[in-house]
Design a protein around this motif. Structure first.
Motif, mmCIF file in Angstrom:
data_model
loop_
_atom_site.group_PDB
_atom_site.id
_atom_site.type_symbol
_atom_site.label_atom_id
_atom_site.label_comp_id
_atom_site.label_asym_id
_atom_site.label_seq_id
_atom_site.Cartn_x
_atom_site.Cartn_y
_atom_site.Cartn_z
ATOM 1 N N HIS A 1 38.353 41.696 36.100
ATOM 2 C CA HIS A 1 38.016 40.280 36.296
ATOM 3 C C HIS A 1 37.105 40.034 37.502
ATOM 4 N N TRP B 1 32.944 39.053 37.527
ATOM 5 C CA TRP B 1 32.676 37.680 37.971
ATOM 6 C C TRP B 1 31.802 37.653 39.210
ATOM 7 N N LEU C 1 36.201 31.836 39.426
ATOM 8 C CA LEU C 1 37.108 32.712 38.690
ATOM 9 C C LEU C 1 38.495 32.097 38.616
#
Length: 341
Positions: A291, A295, A331
């Motif tokens: 993640h 991002w 995020l």
């Protein structure tokens, strides 16, 4: 005869090496005294070194380690122009500094007090030492700052050009605002509505127990304009954290460093992003790879140049609107704003 020649050559080479080593150690000690211990006057330091050298030479002569002619009136006549040149040059330097300071900005005056000139060799040695210590102990903020200054010349020029490309960036460079508790009304930021940039920044400072006064002054960047760009980056680093909704954990720091590395191109940011990831725990590393890293890379590439925004004039702007303006998709979603604000 061959043996005598070898002895003479050994003495000459040894003297040259000893002189070089002594000069290097004097330079290192001077940097430590003026920078680390913040000794207020380089003139007093220089005079003290001259007096110590004279005393050492006379002591060595008394002990018959060295030989040199006694001090006579003819010696003073021979070197007479040199003291005059030294005094005049020192007086001129002080006069120039005083005249320049009267018309310079507050940043320039503060910068001139802390500025330390470095040769190319000194810069390389300082960069290598700072890199080694920073890698061994990533919490040494002074070494990380030193590494950024000694390796960021090209990156600072790039950032300067990017700031000149926008009206806000040009005004920042012209006005040279500072971000500290003495220039920003932190109490007023706490009174702003929830979800505004200023309120989010103030809440970030409180939650993470950090202060805008913790950023060290720039010392090793030789150009005033580039020094301000570096100082501006340091003082907006926490704002980057706040607007990106990233905490000061290792995972948050590495994520922000990737954004900064792609935006600012500072080698220190890139090395911090790469080597900082090795210190992540297993669970953090999984979140990072799946993640945070994608991002951060996408944000660093897609977002507008963050250093070119005059944050002090945008405290009351809602962060969601600011995100849309600068092409940032957080995020972590923002907390919903309560209805009673």
């Amino acid at each position: 005869m061959p043996g005598t020649r070898q002895n003479v050559m050994f003495v000459r080479v040894g003297s040259a090496l000893f002189y070089g080593l002594s000069s290097f150690l004097i330079t290192v000690i001077n940097k430590m005294v003026l920078t680390s211990f913040e000794f207020p006057s380089f003139q007093i330091l220089g005079v003290g070194q001259m007096l110590a050298t004279i005393m050492l030479l006379f002591a060595a002569k008394k002990l018959r380690y060295v030989e040199f002619p006694n001090l006579e009136a003819t010696t003073c006549v021979k070197i007479w122009p040199l003291p005059i040149i030294y005094i005049v040059s020192g007086w001129s330097a002080r006069s120039f500094s005083s005249d320049a300071a009267s018309s310079a900005s507050a940043f320039t005056m503060d910068y001139m007090k802390h500025r330390v000139s470095l040769s190319s060799v000194q810069r390389a040695i300082l960069a290598a030492g700072a890199a080694t210590i920073s890698f061994m102990n990533p919490f040494r903020g002074d070494m990380i700052a030193c590494l950024a200054e000694t390796t960021g010349t090209d990156a600072l020029s790039y950032c300067h050009r990017q700031m000149l490309a926008t009206s806000e960036g040009r005004r920042i460079l012209a006005e040279k605002p500072r971000i500290s508790s003495s220039t920003v009304d932190l109490s007023a930021l706490k009174c702003l509505p929830e979800g505004t940039l200023g309120r989010v920044y103030r809440d970030f400072l409180d939650v993470n127990n950090v202060s805008p006064d913790s950023r060290p002054p720039v010392r090793f960047v030789q150009d005033t304009e580039m020094a301000y760009v570096m100082q501006r980056y340091r003082e907006t680093h926490d704002i980057f954290h706040a607007l990106l909704l990233m905490p000061t954990t290792m995972l948050g720091e590495v994520s922000v460093k990737w954004v900064e590395a792609l935006q600012l191109r500072l080698p220190m940011c890139l090395s911090g992003a790469i080597f900082g990831a090795y210190r992540l725990r297993q669970r953090q590393r999984k979140l990072y790879l799946e993640h945070h890293l994608p991002w951060a890379i996408n944000t660093g590439i897609q977002a507008k140049f963050l250093l070119g925004f005059y944050f002090e004039e945008r405290w009351d702007q809602h962060l969601a609107d600011f995100h849309r303006e600068i092409n940032v998709v957080p995020l972590v979603p923002m907390k919903p704003v309560s209805n009673n604000t």
